[in-house]
Design an enzyme around this catalytic site. Structure first.
Site, PDB file in Angstrom:
ATOM      1  N   GLU A  27       0.865  -1.192   0.000  1.00 39.15           N
ATOM      2  CA  GLU A  27       0.000   0.000   0.000  1.00 39.15           C
ATOM      3  C   GLU A  27       0.906   1.249   0.000  1.00 39.15           C
ATOM      4  O   GLU A  27       1.956   1.260   0.650  1.00 39.15           O
ATOM      5  CB  GLU A  27      -0.831  -0.025   1.294  1.00 39.15           C
ATOM      6  CG  GLU A  27      -1.696   1.194   1.531  1.00 39.15           C
ATOM      7  CD  GLU A  27      -2.277   1.230   2.958  1.00 39.15           C
ATOM      8  OE1 GLU A  27      -1.595   0.768   3.905  1.00 39.15           O
ATOM      9  OE2 GLU A  27      -3.407   1.716   3.106  1.00 39.15           O
TER      10      GLU A  27
ATOM     11  N   ASN B  35      -7.157   5.960  -1.924  1.00 42.14           N
ATOM     12  CA  ASN B  35      -6.016   5.087  -1.643  1.00 42.14           C
ATOM     13  C   ASN B  35      -6.211   3.869  -2.557  1.00 42.14           C
ATOM     14  O   ASN B  35      -7.198   3.133  -2.396  1.00 42.14           O
ATOM     15  CB  ASN B  35      -6.059   4.694  -0.154  1.00 42.14           C
ATOM     16  CG  ASN B  35      -4.856   3.894   0.285  1.00 42.14           C
ATOM     17  OD1 ASN B  35      -4.130   3.338  -0.528  1.00 42.14           O
ATOM     18  ND2 ASN B  35      -4.661   3.814   1.589  1.00 42.14           N
TER      19      ASN B  35
ATOM     20  N   LYS C 237      -9.521   1.684  -1.958  1.00 38.00           N
ATOM     21  CA  LYS C 237      -9.688   1.135  -0.601  1.00 38.00           C
ATOM     22  C   LYS C 237     -11.100   1.389  -0.068  1.00 38.00           C
ATOM     23  O   LYS C 237     -11.618   2.516  -0.168  1.00 38.00           O
ATOM     24  CB  LYS C 237      -8.643   1.762   0.324  1.00 38.00           C
ATOM     25  CG  LYS C 237      -8.558   1.172   1.716  1.00 38.00           C
ATOM     26  CD  LYS C 237      -7.330   1.731   2.439  1.00 38.00           C
ATOM     27  CE  LYS C 237      -7.150   1.166   3.834  1.00 38.00           C
ATOM     28  NZ  LYS C 237      -5.894   1.623   4.462  1.00 38.00           N
TER      29      LYS C 237
ATOM     30  N   GLU D 128      -6.027   8.620   8.107  1.00 36.46           N
ATOM     31  CA  GLU D 128      -6.471   8.155   6.781  1.00 36.46           C
ATOM     32  C   GLU D 128      -7.866   8.645   6.441  1.00 36.46           C
ATOM     33  O   GLU D 128      -8.181   8.889   5.284  1.00 36.46           O
ATOM     34  CB  GLU D 128      -6.454   6.624   6.731  1.00 36.46           C
ATOM     35  CG  GLU D 128      -5.127   6.028   6.358  1.00 36.46           C
ATOM     36  CD  GLU D 128      -5.283   4.582   5.923  1.00 36.46           C
ATOM     37  OE1 GLU D 128      -5.825   4.321   4.844  1.00 36.46           O
ATOM     38  OE2 GLU D 128      -4.862   3.715   6.703  1.00 36.46           O
TER      39      GLU D 128
ATOM     40  N   CYS E  50      -4.825  -3.038   2.864  1.00 36.29           N
ATOM     41  CA  CYS E  50      -4.514  -2.970   4.295  1.00 36.29           C
ATOM     42  C   CYS E  50      -5.691  -3.282   5.214  1.00 36.29           C
ATOM     43  O   CYS E  50      -6.022  -4.428   5.430  1.00 36.29           O
ATOM     44  CB  CYS E  50      -3.877  -1.633   4.638  1.00 36.29           C
ATOM     45  SG  CYS E  50      -3.089  -1.737   6.258  1.00 36.29           S
TER      46      CYS E  50
ATOM     47  N   ASN F 290       0.276  -1.149   5.288  1.00 35.34           N
ATOM     48  CA  ASN F 290       1.172  -0.407   6.201  1.00 35.34           C
ATOM     49  C   ASN F 290       0.522  -0.545   7.571  1.00 35.34           C
ATOM     50  O   ASN F 290      -0.507   0.094   7.826  1.00 35.34           O
ATOM     51  CB  ASN F 290       1.206   1.090   5.879  1.00 35.34           C
ATOM     52  CG  ASN F 290       2.033   1.450   4.667  1.00 35.34           C
ATOM     53  OD1 ASN F 290       3.161   1.896   4.776  1.00 35.34           O
ATOM     54  ND2 ASN F 290       1.445   1.285   3.495  1.00 35.34           N
TER      55      ASN F 290
HETATM   56  N1  CDT Z   1      -3.018   1.309   6.460  1.00 35.60           N
HETATM   57  C1  CDT Z   1      -3.897   0.708   7.267  1.00 35.60           C
HETATM   58  O1  CDT Z   1      -5.037   0.502   6.906  1.00 35.60           O
HETATM   59  N2  CDT Z   1      -3.456   0.398   8.509  1.00 35.60           N
HETATM   60  C2  CDT Z   1      -4.297  -0.143   9.538  1.00 35.60           C
HETATM   61  C3  CDT Z   1      -3.737   0.240  10.846  1.00 35.60           C
HETATM   62  C4  CDT Z   1      -4.685   0.044  11.954  1.00 35.60           C
HETATM   63  S1  CDT Z   1      -5.859   1.292  12.130  1.00 35.60           S
HETATM   64  C5  CDT Z   1      -5.025   2.596  12.819  1.00 35.60           C
HETATM   65  C6  CDT Z   1      -4.423  -1.659   9.480  1.00 35.60           C
HETATM   66  O2  CDT Z   1      -5.546  -2.164   9.544  1.00 35.60           O
HETATM   67  O3  CDT Z   1      -3.401  -2.353   9.431  1.00 35.60           O
END
Ligand code: CDT
Length: 312
Positions: A47, A111, A128, A147, A173, A198
């Site tokens: 991502e 995204n 996304k 985000e 993600c 990420n």
């Molecule tokens: N990038 C992304 O979606 N990261 C989220 C982090 C947790 S929510 C703050 C994930 O689900 O891995």
């Protein structure tokens, strides 16, 4: 004819704030070449693979963040990746932020991941769906996860495409944590799900989950693969980026739910697996024969409501 596709998970280590697109694309090309030398026909990147994970900073005027977004794909910065991939006959899946300016003047910030075939043609772009984190500045956090300020949630759902001799879908993600993501694609016969991520190790709202990040990552992708009889490729941008440690552990999961390849470092690294797409049918036609065993008539709340409706 048996259908096999050799897929590479092309994990990235950190991309710091001052790294240029040109530097990053150079790293992507090195990973592509390494993957090709390992027999890969499809290379999956994380991502937001062209920049640092910029939602960790808040800016009052969102237009100050526009430089983190791409306005088209391919573009001048990414053309070397498209050129090298086509020269090698390798497809790829690339995550990035997209600034989508419509003719009527409206602007959307998405995204996305774009899937490119071995001949260089664009198969599709996925936006996304599940946008995690927060909408507003939360200055008490050690780092932001804004985000929901920087990206709109996609209204498009989870399309799949006929590509790479199979049926391919994408997720990004946080999407990977939701069973609906895989099931909506499963209901379209998906055989290969490509997921970039990420994931900061430190989960600010509940730090007791920090130590479980690796477990939860594997748990959701293995379950999604098994319950839908599909290959799942999860690819991280890991390591310490601008002081924030992120999960690596990129993996390729078989339709059985077994992990067949996994990265060992938190840096730029490639792992590959030869994915037998016909293996999916073993699960799709037996235990998870949807047409025979699913009971959609009693699953109404899944699409009929968002939150929990407690009993009286
Ligand atoms: N990038 C992304 O979606 N990261 C989220 C982090 C947790 S929510 C703050 C994930 O689900 O891995």
């Amino acid at each position: 004819m048996p259908r096999h596709v050799t897929v590479a998970a092309a994990q990235l280590g950190p991309i710091q704030k001052d790294h240029t697109r040109a530097e990053v694309v150079e790293r992507l090309v090195v990973l592509l070449q390494r993957a090709h030398s390992m027999g890969a026909e499809l290379v999956v990147y994380p991502e937001l693979a062209l920049t640092t994970f910029f939602p960790r900073w808040f800016v009052e005027d969102i237009r100050e963040a526009d430089h983190w977004y791409e306005r088209s794909m391919p573009n001048e910065a990414t053309q070397p990746l498209f050129d090298e991939a086509r020269r090698l006959g390798v497809g790829f899946c690339l995550g990035y932020a997209l600034l989508d300016e419509q003719p009527d003047g409206s602007v959307h910030r998405w995204n996305v991941q774009t899937l490119v075939e071995r001949d260089g043609s664009i198969v599709g772009t996925y936006k996304k769906t599940h946008i995690p984190g927060h909408e507003h500045h939360e200055p008490d956090r050690p780092f932001q996860h804004a985000e929901r300020y920087y990206f709109e949630p996609s209204p498009d759902g989870f399309p799949v495409w006929r590509a790479f001799d199979g049926i391919v879908g994408m997720a990004i993600c946080n999407d990977r944590r939701w069973p609906e993501t895989y099931r909506v694609m499963g209901l379209q016969g998906v055989e290969l799900v490509l997921i970039g991520y990420n994931t900061p190790i430190h989960y600010v709202p509940d730090p007791s989950q920090d130590i479980l990040q690796g477990f939860h990552n594997a748990l959701v992708m293995q379950a999604g693969a098994y319950q839908n009889g599909t290959w799942v490729v999860g690819v991280a941008k890991g390591g310490v980026e601008e002081g924030v440690d992120s999960l690596a552990q990129s993996m390729i999961v078989a339709p059985s739910g077994q992990i067949v390849a996994q990265t060992l470092t938190t840096d730029d690294e490639v792992v590959v697996a030869r994915c037998d797409l016909d293996w999916c049918a073993k699960y799709k036609n037996t235990l998870f024969d949807f047409d025979r065993y699913r009971r959609p008539e009693v699953y109404g709340p899944i699409t009929g409501q968002r939150g929990v409706a407690l009993p009286e």
